[in-house]
Design a protein around this motif. Structure first.
Motif, PDB file in Angstrom:
ATOM      1  N   MET A 187       0.835  -1.179   0.000  1.00  0.00           N
ATOM      2  CA  MET A 187       0.000   0.000   0.000  1.00  0.00           C
ATOM      3  C   MET A 187       0.874   1.234   0.000  1.00  0.00           C
ATOM      4  N   VAL A 188       0.523   2.215  -0.856  1.00  0.00           N
ATOM      5  CA  VAL A 188       1.262   3.469  -0.885  1.00  0.00           C
ATOM      6  C   VAL A 188       1.026   4.225   0.411  1.00  0.00           C
ATOM      7  N   SER A 189       2.048   4.917   0.900  1.00  0.00           N
ATOM      8  CA  SER A 189       1.896   5.700   2.130  1.00  0.00           C
ATOM      9  C   SER A 189       2.102   7.171   1.814  1.00  0.00           C
ATOM     10  N   VAL A 190       1.570   8.025   2.691  1.00  0.00           N
ATOM     11  CA  VAL A 190       1.682   9.477   2.517  1.00  0.00           C
ATOM     12  C   VAL A 190       2.432  10.031   3.719  1.00  0.00           C
ATOM     13  N   GLN A 191       3.568  10.651   3.475  1.00  0.00           N
ATOM     14  CA  GLN A 191       4.358  11.208   4.562  1.00  0.00           C
ATOM     15  C   GLN A 191       3.681  12.425   5.169  1.00  0.00           C
ATOM     16  N   GLN A 192       3.147  13.302   4.300  1.00  0.00           N
ATOM     17  CA  GLN A 192       2.418  14.489   4.789  1.00  0.00           C
ATOM     18  C   GLN A 192       1.280  14.794   3.830  1.00  0.00           C
ATOM     19  N   TRP A 193       0.078  14.823   4.375  1.00  0.00           N
ATOM     20  CA  TRP A 193      -1.098  15.086   3.556  1.00  0.00           C
ATOM     21  C   TRP A 193      -1.184  16.567   3.204  1.00  0.00           C
ATOM     22  N   THR A 194      -1.572  16.820   1.974  1.00  0.00           N
ATOM     23  CA  THR A 194      -1.899  18.174   1.538  1.00  0.00           C
ATOM     24  C   THR A 194      -3.278  18.121   0.898  1.00  0.00           C
ATOM     25  N   GLY A 195      -3.740  19.264   0.440  1.00  0.00           N
ATOM     26  CA  GLY A 195      -5.039  19.280  -0.215  1.00  0.00           C
ATOM     27  C   GLY A 195      -5.076  18.365  -1.432  1.00  0.00           C
ATOM     28  N   ARG A 196      -3.944  18.235  -2.133  1.00  0.00           N
ATOM     29  CA  ARG A 196      -3.887  17.390  -3.333  1.00  0.00           C
ATOM     30  C   ARG A 196      -4.160  15.935  -2.986  1.00  0.00           C
ATOM     31  N   GLU A 197      -3.493  15.422  -1.928  1.00  0.00           N
ATOM     32  CA  GLU A 197      -3.697  14.027  -1.536  1.00  0.00           C
ATOM     33  C   GLU A 197      -5.101  13.807  -0.969  1.00  0.00           C
ATOM     34  N   ALA A 198      -5.608  14.788  -0.224  1.00  0.00           N
ATOM     35  CA  ALA A 198      -6.959  14.664   0.335  1.00  0.00           C
ATOM     36  C   ALA A 198      -7.990  14.576  -0.780  1.00  0.00           C
ATOM     37  N   SER A 199      -7.823  15.371  -1.824  1.00  0.00           N
ATOM     38  CA  SER A 199      -8.733  15.337  -2.963  1.00  0.00           C
ATOM     39  C   SER A 199      -8.660  13.989  -3.675  1.00  0.00           C
ATOM     40  N   ALA A 200      -7.437  13.457  -3.827  1.00  0.00           N
ATOM     41  CA  ALA A 200      -7.262  12.150  -4.479  1.00  0.00           C
ATOM     42  C   ALA A 200      -7.886  11.039  -3.650  1.00  0.00           C
ATOM     43  N   LEU A 201      -7.820  11.148  -2.320  1.00  0.00           N
ATOM     44  CA  LEU A 201      -8.391  10.127  -1.459  1.00  0.00           C
ATOM     45  C   LEU A 201      -9.907  10.087  -1.594  1.00  0.00           C
ATOM     46  N   ARG A 202     -10.536  11.252  -1.822  1.00  0.00           N
ATOM     47  CA  ARG A 202     -11.985  11.281  -2.051  1.00  0.00           C
ATOM     48  C   ARG A 202     -12.320  10.733  -3.438  1.00  0.00           C
ATOM     49  N   ALA A 203     -11.501  11.065  -4.417  1.00  0.00           N
ATOM     50  CA  ALA A 203     -11.789  10.654  -5.798  1.00  0.00           C
ATOM     51  C   ALA A 203     -11.555   9.158  -6.004  1.00  0.00           C
ATOM     52  N   ALA A 204     -10.619   8.568  -5.250  1.00  0.00           N
ATOM     53  CA  ALA A 204     -10.259   7.163  -5.462  1.00  0.00           C
ATOM     54  C   ALA A 204     -11.442   6.211  -5.289  1.00  0.00           C
ATOM     55  N   PRO A 205     -12.260   6.352  -4.231  1.00  0.00           N
ATOM     56  CA  PRO A 205     -13.448   5.483  -4.107  1.00  0.00           C
ATOM     57  C   PRO A 205     -14.667   6.034  -4.855  1.00  0.00           C
ATOM     58  N   ARG A 206     -14.410   7.112  -5.643  1.00  0.00           N
ATOM     59  CA  ARG A 206     -15.448   7.748  -6.480  1.00  0.00           C
ATOM     60  C   ARG A 206     -16.614   8.263  -5.631  1.00  0.00           C
ATOM     61  N   MET A 207     -16.263   8.989  -4.552  1.00  0.00           N
ATOM     62  CA  MET A 207     -17.277   9.570  -3.669  1.00  0.00           C
ATOM     63  C   MET A 207     -17.444  11.053  -3.957  1.00  0.00           C
ATOM     64  N   SER A 208     -18.660  11.530  -3.757  1.00  0.00           N
ATOM     65  CA  SER A 208     -18.880  12.974  -3.799  1.00  0.00           C
ATOM     66  C   SER A 208     -18.316  13.598  -2.528  1.00  0.00           C
ATOM     67  N   THR A 209     -18.225  14.913  -2.520  1.00  0.00           N
ATOM     68  CA  THR A 209     -17.711  15.591  -1.332  1.00  0.00           C
ATOM     69  C   THR A 209     -18.589  15.295  -0.117  1.00  0.00           C
ATOM     70  N   ARG A 210     -19.923  15.294  -0.315  1.00  0.00           N
ATOM     71  CA  ARG A 210     -20.849  15.033   0.793  1.00  0.00           C
ATOM     72  C   ARG A 210     -20.693  13.592   1.292  1.00  0.00           C
ATOM     73  N   ALA A 211     -20.643  12.633   0.354  1.00  0.00           N
ATOM     74  CA  ALA A 211     -20.520  11.222   0.750  1.00  0.00           C
ATOM     75  C   ALA A 211     -19.197  10.976   1.471  1.00  0.00           C
ATOM     76  N   PHE A 212     -18.142  11.638   1.021  1.00  0.00           N
ATOM     77  CA  PHE A 212     -16.837  11.463   1.647  1.00  0.00           C
ATOM     78  C   PHE A 212     -16.848  12.024   3.065  1.00  0.00           C
ATOM     79  N   ALA A 213     -17.490  13.174   3.245  1.00  0.00           N
ATOM     80  CA  ALA A 213     -17.584  13.774   4.580  1.00  0.00           C
ATOM     81  C   ALA A 213     -18.352  12.852   5.524  1.00  0.00           C
ATOM     82  N   GLU A 214     -19.452  12.284   5.036  1.00  0.00           N
ATOM     83  CA  GLU A 214     -20.231  11.365   5.871  1.00  0.00           C
ATOM     84  C   GLU A 214     -19.433  10.103   6.181  1.00  0.00           C
ATOM     85  N   HIS A 215     -18.666   9.627   5.196  1.00  0.00           N
ATOM     86  CA  HIS A 215     -17.838   8.429   5.386  1.00  0.00           C
ATOM     87  C   HIS A 215     -16.805   8.630   6.494  1.00  0.00           C
ATOM     88  N   LEU A 216     -16.235   9.832   6.549  1.00  0.00           N
ATOM     89  CA  LEU A 216     -15.212  10.132   7.555  1.00  0.00           C
ATOM     90  C   LEU A 216     -15.799  10.638   8.861  1.00  0.00           C
TER      91      LEU A 216
END
Length: 346
Positions: free
Chosen positions: A1-30
């Protein structure tokens, strides 16, 4: 599994896009507010707060393999990394290549291996991928060795050395020892008989190798030494290896050992014993590969050539062996046959 040393907005956006979630669904998931996710993604290359780093780490770790693969592709778009499905197919191709190499179907074996070796950069593979890459290199080395390409940048030695580095990094001692054994074979084939014999002797007691491999090493000690003319000594070494194969229940290795014993006795001038042992090898061996057929016929022809009464028979057997060697691209064996012929002419 790939690891992230320090999260930025770019990685956070990719983490939401990877499971193909909307912003609302991702917020509820977390379990966070919608505006929190929106704020993360607006940061660009700036890092979110430390407590957010832990939330994102946990979310990535809990993602399924498909989402993790998509996340890695989004973060590293230029990286061509293997996926679990690739690993399964890769493993199947390695198994097919093993059979092809044993049957000297070198073109197909090469295509099976190079499709993976050229597709992936080993620096971008995880441990599983690196293991498969190393196994592929070992097999590539085997087929290069069998074709007589033993030295140089596109050779068995180069492939083996690269694979040894990978298995050393992965800390798999058994594979490292097997490659060291293959390198000793390359030394013997290139004429470094004393050096290869020393390496065989060292590996004969190496616990990293299986009992069968250690018995084979003892046999090869004798093979290397017999090429230097030390035939009387090596017959005893080979006999010990032959008994070991019998104890281990390895009939094919036992038959090959008799072939080697026959050549050692020929070198010592005892043609009666040489014919005795080669007859055992010819009647007990399962000659199901062109390589073994060529080796057995070459040994038989060499022994027949040693007696003036059977010289013509020996030349005929060597002709047949040479024909098979040419057909399957066994260049090292062909050179050996030519060397035997030249020796008889001198």
């Amino acid at each position: 599994m790939v690891s992230v040393q320090q999260w930025t907005g770019r990685e956070a956006s990719a983490l939401r896009a990877a499971p193909r979630m909307s912003t609302r669904a991702f917020a509820e998931h977390l379990g966070v507010a919608l505006r929190t996710v929106a704020k993360w993604e607006s940061l660009g290359t700036a890092p979110p707060r430390p407590d957010t780093q832990a939330i994102l780490d946990t979310a990535l770790a809990r993602s399924d393999s498909a989402a993790q693969a998509r996340f890695e592709a989004l973060i590293f778009p230029d990286r061509k990394s293997a996926r679990p499905a690739d690993y399964e197919t890769w493993t199947e191709d390695i198994e097919r290549a093993v059979v092809c190499v044993s049957r000297q179907n070198f073109p197909f074996a090469t295509s099976l291996l190079t499709r993976w070796l050229t597709r992936h950069d080993p620096h971008h593979l995880d441990d599983k991928g690196l293991y498969l890459y190393g196994r592929s290199l070992m097999l590539l080395g085997d087929l290069q060795r069998d074709q007589g390409a033993i030295l140089g940048p596109l050779s068995a030695r180069h492939s083996y050395l690269t694979a040894r580095g990978m298995f050393t990094e992965l800390d798999i001692p058994r594979r490292v020892a097997q490659i060291e054994l293959s390198l000793a074979v390359v030394q013997e084939m290139s004429g470094q008989l004393e050096a290869s014999a020393r390496q065989y002797e060292r590996l004969a007691g190496d616990e990293r190798l299986s009992c069968r491999d250690r018995a084979r090493v003892r046999l090869w000690v004798g093979t290397a030494l017999s090429k230097e003319g030390n035939n009387e000594y090596v017959t005893g070494v080979m006999a010990d290896a032959t008994h070991a194969f019998e104890d281990l229940g390895e009939p094919e290795d036992w038959s090959v050992a008799h072939q080697k014993l026959a050549l050692a006795h020929r070198g010592a001038g005892d043609l009666k014993q040489a014919l005795h042992y080669i007859d055992i090898a010819r009647t007990t061996g399962t000659v199901d590969s062109p390589m073994q057929r060529v080796r057995l016929d070459t040994a038989y022809g060499h022994i027949l050539l040693s007696d003036a009464a059977t010289r013509n028979d020996g030349l005929s057997v060597l002709d047949q062996a040479a024909q098979v060697a040419r057909q399957y691209g066994l260049r090292h064996q062909l050179r050996s046959i030519e060397g035997i012929r030249r020796g008889q002419q001198e």
